[in-house]
Design an enzyme around this catalytic site. Structure first.
Site, PDB file in Angstrom:
ATOM      1  N   LYS A 138     103.025  44.859  40.906  1.00 50.94           N
ATOM      2  CA  LYS A 138     103.106  46.322  41.065  1.00 50.94           C
ATOM      3  C   LYS A 138     103.989  46.707  42.250  1.00 50.94           C
ATOM      4  O   LYS A 138     104.863  47.557  42.151  1.00 50.94           O
ATOM      5  CB  LYS A 138     101.713  46.946  41.307  1.00 50.94           C
ATOM      6  CG  LYS A 138     100.652  46.588  40.324  1.00 50.94           C
ATOM      7  CD  LYS A 138      99.317  47.220  40.684  1.00 50.94           C
ATOM      8  CE  LYS A 138      98.663  46.684  41.945  1.00 50.94           C
ATOM      9  NZ  LYS A 138      98.228  45.281  41.886  1.00 50.94           N
ATOM     10  N   ARG A 160      91.553  52.965  42.605  1.00 49.75           N
ATOM     11  CA  ARG A 160      91.136  51.592  42.393  1.00 49.75           C
ATOM     12  C   ARG A 160      89.697  51.508  41.918  1.00 49.75           C
ATOM     13  O   ARG A 160      89.173  50.431  41.699  1.00 49.75           O
ATOM     14  CB  ARG A 160      91.249  50.853  43.711  1.00 49.75           C
ATOM     15  CG  ARG A 160      91.676  49.437  43.545  1.00 49.75           C
ATOM     16  CD  ARG A 160      92.118  49.022  44.892  1.00 49.75           C
ATOM     17  NE  ARG A 160      92.525  47.711  45.038  1.00 49.75           N
ATOM     18  CZ  ARG A 160      93.770  47.373  45.350  1.00 49.75           C
ATOM     19  NH1 ARG A 160      94.709  48.275  45.442  1.00 49.75           N
ATOM     20  NH2 ARG A 160      94.057  46.134  45.577  1.00 49.75           N
ATOM     21  N   ARG A 189     103.346  34.196  47.424  1.00 46.98           N
ATOM     22  CA  ARG A 189     103.956  35.425  47.964  1.00 46.98           C
ATOM     23  C   ARG A 189     104.182  35.314  49.478  1.00 46.98           C
ATOM     24  O   ARG A 189     103.362  34.811  50.223  1.00 46.98           O
ATOM     25  CB  ARG A 189     103.045  36.618  47.699  1.00 46.98           C
ATOM     26  CG  ARG A 189     103.529  37.877  48.432  1.00 46.98           C
ATOM     27  CD  ARG A 189     102.844  39.123  47.989  1.00 46.98           C
ATOM     28  NE  ARG A 189     101.399  38.994  47.898  1.00 46.98           N
ATOM     29  CZ  ARG A 189     100.636  39.859  47.240  1.00 46.98           C
ATOM     30  NH1 ARG A 189     101.176  40.878  46.620  1.00 46.98           N
ATOM     31  NH2 ARG A 189      99.335  39.680  47.195  1.00 46.98           N
ATOM     32  N   ARG A 217     100.051  36.943  53.599  1.00 48.99           N
ATOM     33  CA  ARG A 217      98.944  37.865  53.878  1.00 48.99           C
ATOM     34  C   ARG A 217      97.634  37.098  54.018  1.00 48.99           C
ATOM     35  O   ARG A 217      97.411  36.124  53.312  1.00 48.99           O
ATOM     36  CB  ARG A 217      98.822  38.881  52.726  1.00 48.99           C
ATOM     37  CG  ARG A 217      99.688  40.084  52.911  1.00 48.99           C
ATOM     38  CD  ARG A 217      99.781  40.957  51.702  1.00 48.99           C
ATOM     39  NE  ARG A 217      98.555  41.198  50.962  1.00 48.99           N
ATOM     40  CZ  ARG A 217      98.484  41.951  49.858  1.00 48.99           C
ATOM     41  NH1 ARG A 217      99.568  42.530  49.385  1.00 48.99           N
ATOM     42  NH2 ARG A 217      97.354  42.125  49.231  1.00 48.99           N
ATOM     43  N   ARG A 265      89.014  39.073  45.292  1.00 53.29           N
ATOM     44  CA  ARG A 265      89.822  40.241  44.900  1.00 53.29           C
ATOM     45  C   ARG A 265      89.893  40.375  43.382  1.00 53.29           C
ATOM     46  O   ARG A 265      89.842  41.471  42.847  1.00 53.29           O
ATOM     47  CB  ARG A 265      91.242  40.125  45.473  1.00 53.29           C
ATOM     48  CG  ARG A 265      91.303  40.481  46.944  1.00 53.29           C
ATOM     49  CD  ARG A 265      92.564  39.990  47.581  1.00 53.29           C
ATOM     50  NE  ARG A 265      93.758  40.592  47.045  1.00 53.29           N
ATOM     51  CZ  ARG A 265      94.967  40.044  47.132  1.00 53.29           C
ATOM     52  NH1 ARG A 265      95.125  38.888  47.731  1.00 53.29           N
ATOM     53  NH2 ARG A 265      96.014  40.661  46.639  1.00 53.29           N
TER      54      ARG A 265
HETATM   55  P1  AP5 Z   1     103.448  41.889  44.191  1.00 57.96           P
HETATM   56  O1  AP5 Z   1     104.411  42.900  43.677  1.00 57.96           O
HETATM   57  O2  AP5 Z   1     103.344  41.718  45.666  1.00 57.96           O
HETATM   58  O3  AP5 Z   1     102.004  42.099  43.535  1.00 57.96           O
HETATM   59  P2  AP5 Z   1     101.043  43.350  43.538  1.00 57.96           P
HETATM   60  O4  AP5 Z   1     100.684  43.651  42.122  1.00 57.96           O
HETATM   61  O5  AP5 Z   1     101.585  44.462  44.357  1.00 57.96           O
HETATM   62  O6  AP5 Z   1      99.789  42.668  44.173  1.00 57.96           O
HETATM   63  P3  AP5 Z   1      98.952  42.908  45.502  1.00 57.96           P
HETATM   64  O7  AP5 Z   1      98.253  41.601  45.744  1.00 57.96           O
HETATM   65  O8  AP5 Z   1      99.749  43.475  46.614  1.00 57.96           O
HETATM   66  O9  AP5 Z   1      97.968  43.929  44.988  1.00 57.96           O
HETATM   67  P4  AP5 Z   1      96.624  44.217  45.576  1.00 57.96           P
HETATM   68  O10 AP5 Z   1      96.301  45.351  44.713  1.00 57.96           O
HETATM   69  O11 AP5 Z   1      95.619  43.154  45.616  1.00 57.96           O
HETATM   70  O12 AP5 Z   1      96.931  44.414  47.121  1.00 57.96           O
HETATM   71  P5  AP5 Z   1      97.019  45.725  47.969  1.00 57.96           P
HETATM   72  O13 AP5 Z   1      97.977  45.489  49.040  1.00 57.96           O
HETATM   73  O14 AP5 Z   1      97.144  46.922  47.083  1.00 57.96           O
HETATM   74  O15 AP5 Z   1     103.823  40.496  43.509  1.00 57.96           O
HETATM   75  C1  AP5 Z   1     103.071  39.332  43.784  1.00 57.96           C
HETATM   76  C2  AP5 Z   1     104.006  38.104  43.902  1.00 57.96           C
HETATM   77  O16 AP5 Z   1     104.535  37.790  42.626  1.00 57.96           O
HETATM   78  C3  AP5 Z   1     105.198  38.319  44.806  1.00 57.96           C
HETATM   79  O17 AP5 Z   1     105.419  37.140  45.515  1.00 57.96           O
HETATM   80  C4  AP5 Z   1     106.369  38.624  43.859  1.00 57.96           C
HETATM   81  O18 AP5 Z   1     107.578  38.183  44.396  1.00 57.96           O
HETATM   82  C5  AP5 Z   1     105.965  37.798  42.636  1.00 57.96           C
HETATM   83  N1  AP5 Z   1     106.330  38.452  41.386  1.00 57.96           N
HETATM   84  C6  AP5 Z   1     106.084  39.727  41.029  1.00 57.96           C
HETATM   85  N2  AP5 Z   1     106.527  39.979  39.787  1.00 57.96           N
HETATM   86  C7  AP5 Z   1     107.054  38.818  39.329  1.00 57.96           C
HETATM   87  C8  AP5 Z   1     107.636  38.422  38.103  1.00 57.96           C
HETATM   88  N3  AP5 Z   1     107.795  39.251  37.064  1.00 57.96           N
HETATM   89  N4  AP5 Z   1     108.048  37.156  37.974  1.00 57.96           N
HETATM   90  C9  AP5 Z   1     107.893  36.301  38.994  1.00 57.96           C
HETATM   91  N5  AP5 Z   1     107.352  36.597  40.188  1.00 57.96           N
HETATM   92  C10 AP5 Z   1     106.925  37.838  40.352  1.00 57.96           C
HETATM   93  O19 AP5 Z   1      95.531  45.802  48.552  1.00 57.96           O
HETATM   94  C11 AP5 Z   1      95.065  44.876  49.502  1.00 57.96           C
HETATM   95  C12 AP5 Z   1      93.643  45.241  49.914  1.00 57.96           C
HETATM   96  O20 AP5 Z   1      93.605  46.575  50.485  1.00 57.96           O
HETATM   97  C13 AP5 Z   1      92.610  45.312  48.782  1.00 57.96           C
HETATM   98  O21 AP5 Z   1      92.080  44.040  48.477  1.00 57.96           O
HETATM   99  C14 AP5 Z   1      91.566  46.248  49.401  1.00 57.96           C
HETATM  100  O22 AP5 Z   1      90.761  45.588  50.342  1.00 57.96           O
HETATM  101  C15 AP5 Z   1      92.419  47.268  50.133  1.00 57.96           C
HETATM  102  N6  AP5 Z   1      92.772  48.428  49.291  1.00 57.96           N
HETATM  103  C16 AP5 Z   1      94.018  48.765  48.834  1.00 57.96           C
HETATM  104  N7  AP5 Z   1      93.953  49.885  48.101  1.00 57.96           N
HETATM  105  C17 AP5 Z   1      92.647  50.265  48.081  1.00 57.96           C
HETATM  106  C18 AP5 Z   1      91.952  51.345  47.463  1.00 57.96           C
HETATM  107  N8  AP5 Z   1      92.575  52.253  46.707  1.00 57.96           N
HETATM  108  N9  AP5 Z   1      90.613  51.432  47.673  1.00 57.96           N
HETATM  109  C19 AP5 Z   1      89.958  50.537  48.437  1.00 57.96           C
HETATM  110  N10 AP5 Z   1      90.560  49.492  49.038  1.00 57.96           N
HETATM  111  C20 AP5 Z   1      91.888  49.349  48.863  1.00 57.96           C
END
Ligand code: AP5
Length: 209
Positions: free
Chosen positions: A13, A88, A123, A156, A167
């Protein structure tokens, strides 16, 4: 026009949202990034959020909703934005709807469990500009350094094995029900991500048009 990027951790995403932002200028609002910034700044809420994130748990709604509201109120969001990682859980989706923000489309990014785990484990993030890399699939041209800005790359805290498991569990329990919620509203579109990144970007851009 406002859009939501939905999908499990590691599905891509953030990477696609950053690319869409670079191509179109649509602001990319990642609640993960907002929370990590708050934690870095050392505010009371940021420190509290870090504890939840470290364990792979969801940060309490009032903290996240407040951060999102403040970000959306900024001038650059007047014409629209992409929400990545928000809502979320159902309570956040309802808060978003109550606040009068009309979500145009929700993209549900999909990938298999094994792909997701592999993507998260590999990542690396630039500590300076936030660029997202993958050690095998999207490597930086410079080892351990961002080839865009020379910032140092880091892994991270919540990308370590224990937190990944938690997660994914939280995602299935709390976030997955949003798929049905937005499907009922008729605004959900699925995008399969087990294909080359330029293809995913092209598909995403055509949905956002
Ligand atoms: P990447 O694009 O980084 O993945 P992502 O879907 O953004 O995954 P995240 O792990 O960042 O999502 P998340 O929702 O767990 O974390 P967030 O920061 O929101 O891609 C992943 C990897 O794959 C990269 O290395 C990329 O290069 C590779 N890749 C991507 N696409 C590819 C492809 N097609 N082919 C090959 N490689 C590819 O949240 C973190 C924490 O914050 C949560 O756990 C929670 O504690 C808190 N939080 C965030 N939002 C909320 C909320 N709304 N409510 C409560 N807590 C929250």
């Amino acid at each position: 026009m406002s859009f939501v990027f939905l999908g499990p951790p590691g599905v891509g995403k953030g990477l696609i949202a950053k690319m869409v932002h670079e191509k179109t200028g649509i602001p990319h609002i990642s609640t993960g990034d907002l929370l990590r910034d708050a934690a870095k700044n050392g505010s009371k809420e940021g420190k509290k959020a870090r504890e939840y994130m470290h364990k792979g748990r969801l940060v309490p709604d009032h903290v996240v909703i407040d951060l999102v509201k403040r970000r959306i109120a900024k001038r650059d969001c007047k014409k629209g934005f992409i929400l990545d990682g928000f809502p979320r859980r159902l309570s956040q989706a309802k808060a978003l709807s109550k606040s009068g923000i009309r979500v145009e489309k929700v993209i549900d990014f999909k990938a298999s469990h094994d792909t997701i785990v592999w993507r998260i484990k590999g990542r690396r993030i630039c500590e300076k500009c936030g660029a997202i890399y993958h050690v095998e699939n999207v490597p930086s041209k410079k080892e351990d350094i961002c080839h865009k800005c020379d910032g140092k790359l880091y892994q991270r805290d919540d990308d370590k094995p224990g937190a990944i498991k938690k997660r994914l569990k939280v995602y299935h329990k709390k976030t997955e029900p949003l798929i049905g919620y937005y499907k009922k509203k008729g605004i959900l579109i699925e995008v399969e991500t087990e294909k080359p990144i330029p293809q995913i970007l092209k598909e995403t851009l055509s949905i956002l048009k």
